[in-house]
Motif scaffolding. Structure first.
Motif, mmCIF file in Angstrom:
data_model
loop_
_atom_site.group_PDB
_atom_site.id
_atom_site.type_symbol
_atom_site.label_atom_id
_atom_site.label_comp_id
_atom_site.label_asym_id
_atom_site.label_seq_id
_atom_site.Cartn_x
_atom_site.Cartn_y
_atom_site.Cartn_z
ATOM 1 N N GLU A 202 1.223 3.002 2.424
ATOM 2 C CA GLU A 202 1.755 3.058 3.792
ATOM 3 C C GLU A 202 2.920 2.095 3.999
ATOM 4 N N THR B 298 0.852 -1.186 0.000
ATOM 5 C CA THR B 298 0.000 0.000 0.000
ATOM 6 C C THR B 298 0.887 1.236 0.000
ATOM 7 N N ALA C 245 3.296 7.696 1.406
ATOM 8 C CA ALA C 245 2.391 8.642 2.063
ATOM 9 C C ALA C 245 3.160 9.592 2.981
ATOM 10 N N GLN C 246 4.237 9.126 3.586
ATOM 11 C CA GLN C 246 5.051 9.982 4.448
ATOM 12 C C GLN C 246 5.945 10.913 3.641
ATOM 13 N N SER D 216 7.284 5.582 4.031
ATOM 14 C CA SER D 216 6.266 5.193 3.054
ATOM 15 C C SER D 216 6.076 6.321 2.052
#
Length: 108
Positions: A44, A42, A82-83, A80
């Motif tokens: 993440e 994902t 997202a980060q 990730s």
């Protein structure tokens, strides 16, 4: 007095013991999860974990212009996508990550 007190103490200590039950049996569940939760990777997932899989690395490098060859890859690979996105100064757009998400979900 002792004869009255003894039955009361026995009753008070026996009640909690009687209330105890055997451990609950193990719960078995059937799989009714969605595609998103069964995806191997994902947004993440740590980037280096995705890149360790040949199909995952192909998605990253195809969708994100050879991100694994980026000069700062060692600094962000444990994060990730997202980060990393908020720190990418617009390089990782919502549209780019949406494409990566779809392609990662396709990996089995």
């Amino acid at each position: 007095m002792t004869s009255v007190l003894l039955p009361v103490l026995v009753a008070l200590t026996a009640a909690p013991l009687a209330a105890q039950t055997a451990p609950a049996p193990a719960v078995t569940t059937t799989s009714t999860t969605t595609t998103a939760s069964t995806a191997k990777f994902t947004l993440e997932t740590q980037i280096e974990t995705i890149a360790a899989d040949p199909k995952g690395k192909a998605v990253l490098d195809t969708d994100l212009q050879n991100i694994t060859a980026h000069p700062m890859y060692d600094q962000f690979k444990s994060m990730s996508l997202a980060q990393v996105q908020p720190m990418s100064q617009g390089a990782l757009t919502d549209a780019a990550l949406a494409k990566v998400k779809i392609d990662l979900e396709a990996i089995k």
